[in-house]
Motif scaffolding. Structure first.
Motif, PDB file in Angstrom:
ATOM      1  N   GLU A  41       0.828  -1.212   0.000  1.00 52.86           N
ATOM      2  CA  GLU A  41       0.000   0.000   0.000  1.00 52.86           C
ATOM      3  C   GLU A  41       0.862   1.262   0.000  1.00 52.86           C
ATOM      4  O   GLU A  41       0.576   2.217  -0.723  1.00 52.86           O
ATOM      5  CB  GLU A  41      -0.946   0.011   1.205  1.00 52.86           C
ATOM      6  N   GLU A  42       1.906   1.266   0.802  1.00 55.12           N
ATOM      7  CA  GLU A  42       2.809   2.425   0.832  1.00 55.12           C
ATOM      8  C   GLU A  42       3.494   2.609  -0.521  1.00 55.12           C
ATOM      9  O   GLU A  42       3.619   3.720  -1.015  1.00 55.12           O
ATOM     10  CB  GLU A  42       3.852   2.265   1.940  1.00 55.12           C
ATOM     11  N   LEU A  43       3.924   1.521  -1.106  1.00 61.27           N
ATOM     12  CA  LEU A  43       4.583   1.585  -2.405  1.00 61.27           C
ATOM     13  C   LEU A  43       3.613   2.081  -3.476  1.00 61.27           C
ATOM     14  O   LEU A  43       3.973   2.891  -4.329  1.00 61.27           O
ATOM     15  CB  LEU A  43       5.132   0.209  -2.769  1.00 61.27           C
ATOM     16  N   ARG A  44       2.368   1.627  -3.432  1.00 60.57           N
ATOM     17  CA  ARG A  44       1.369   2.070  -4.410  1.00 60.57           C
ATOM     18  C   ARG A  44       1.115   3.573  -4.303  1.00 60.57           C
ATOM     19  O   ARG A  44       0.876   4.233  -5.312  1.00 60.57           O
ATOM     20  CB  ARG A  44       0.070   1.299  -4.220  1.00 60.57           C
ATOM     21  N   LYS A  45       1.166   4.126  -3.100  1.00 64.50           N
ATOM     22  CA  LYS A  45       0.999   5.567  -2.921  1.00 64.50           C
ATOM     23  C   LYS A  45       2.121   6.330  -3.622  1.00 64.50           C
ATOM     24  O   LYS A  45       1.921   7.445  -4.101  1.00 64.50           O
ATOM     25  CB  LYS A  45       0.987   5.933  -1.437  1.00 64.50           C
ATOM     26  N   CYS A  46       3.287   5.744  -3.668  1.00 62.50           N
ATOM     27  CA  CYS A  46       4.453   6.385  -4.283  1.00 62.50           C
ATOM     28  C   CYS A  46       4.469   6.206  -5.800  1.00 62.50           C
ATOM     29  O   CYS A  46       5.182   6.926  -6.490  1.00 62.50           O
ATOM     30  CB  CYS A  46       5.738   5.781  -3.717  1.00 62.50           C
ATOM     31  N   MET A  47       3.719   5.240  -6.282  1.00 58.50           N
ATOM     32  CA  MET A  47       3.713   4.905  -7.707  1.00 58.50           C
ATOM     33  C   MET A  47       2.269   4.833  -8.204  1.00 58.50           C
ATOM     34  O   MET A  47       1.763   3.755  -8.519  1.00 58.50           O
ATOM     35  CB  MET A  47       4.418   3.571  -7.927  1.00 58.50           C
ATOM     36  N   PRO A  48       1.584   5.963  -8.295  1.00 65.13           N
ATOM     37  CA  PRO A  48       0.165   5.933  -8.652  1.00 65.13           C
ATOM     38  C   PRO A  48      -0.120   5.359 -10.038  1.00 65.13           C
ATOM     39  O   PRO A  48      -1.227   4.894 -10.289  1.00 65.13           O
ATOM     40  CB  PRO A  48      -0.267   7.394  -8.547  1.00 65.13           C
ATOM     41  N   ALA A  49       0.840   5.346 -10.924  1.00 60.26           N
ATOM     42  CA  ALA A  49       0.622   4.796 -12.261  1.00 60.26           C
ATOM     43  C   ALA A  49       0.818   3.281 -12.305  1.00 60.26           C
ATOM     44  O   ALA A  49       0.570   2.656 -13.334  1.00 60.26           O
ATOM     45  CB  ALA A  49       1.555   5.468 -13.264  1.00 60.26           C
TER      46      ALA A  49
END
Length: 86
Positions: A41-49
């Motif tokens: 989830e944290e990683l997805r916040k950093c990589m919205p694409a």
């Protein structure tokens, strides 16, 4: 946000993730341990694409538990990327 839970691993932060410029697929298992879900989830916040897929009834070893479903997700992702590149 610090994304690695272990001191044995190098620290990986949002600024690092933002440097990734290629299409990225993250796959999670529905029954994956909480620490992996939080990190994803944290990683997805950093990589919205980036793209995310959830494998039902799977743990962190999802590629071993259901290789057919895992492979289908990966192949669909690759097909989409191929179409985008022309």
């Amino acid at each position: 946000a610090r994304l690695t839970p272990s001191r044995a691993l190098p620290q990986f932060v949002c600024d690092d993730a933002r440097q990734i410029k290629v299409p990225t697929l993250m796959i999670g298992g529905e029954r994956t341990a909480a620490r992996f879900r939080v990190a994803t989830e944290e990683l997805r916040k950093c990589m919205p694409a980036s793209e995310y897929a959830l494998l039902p009834q799977a743990t962190h070893a999802l590629h071993l538990e259901n290789p057919s479903a895992f492979n289908a997700i990966v192949l669909q992702f690759l097909a989409r990327q191929s179409k985008r590149r022309g």
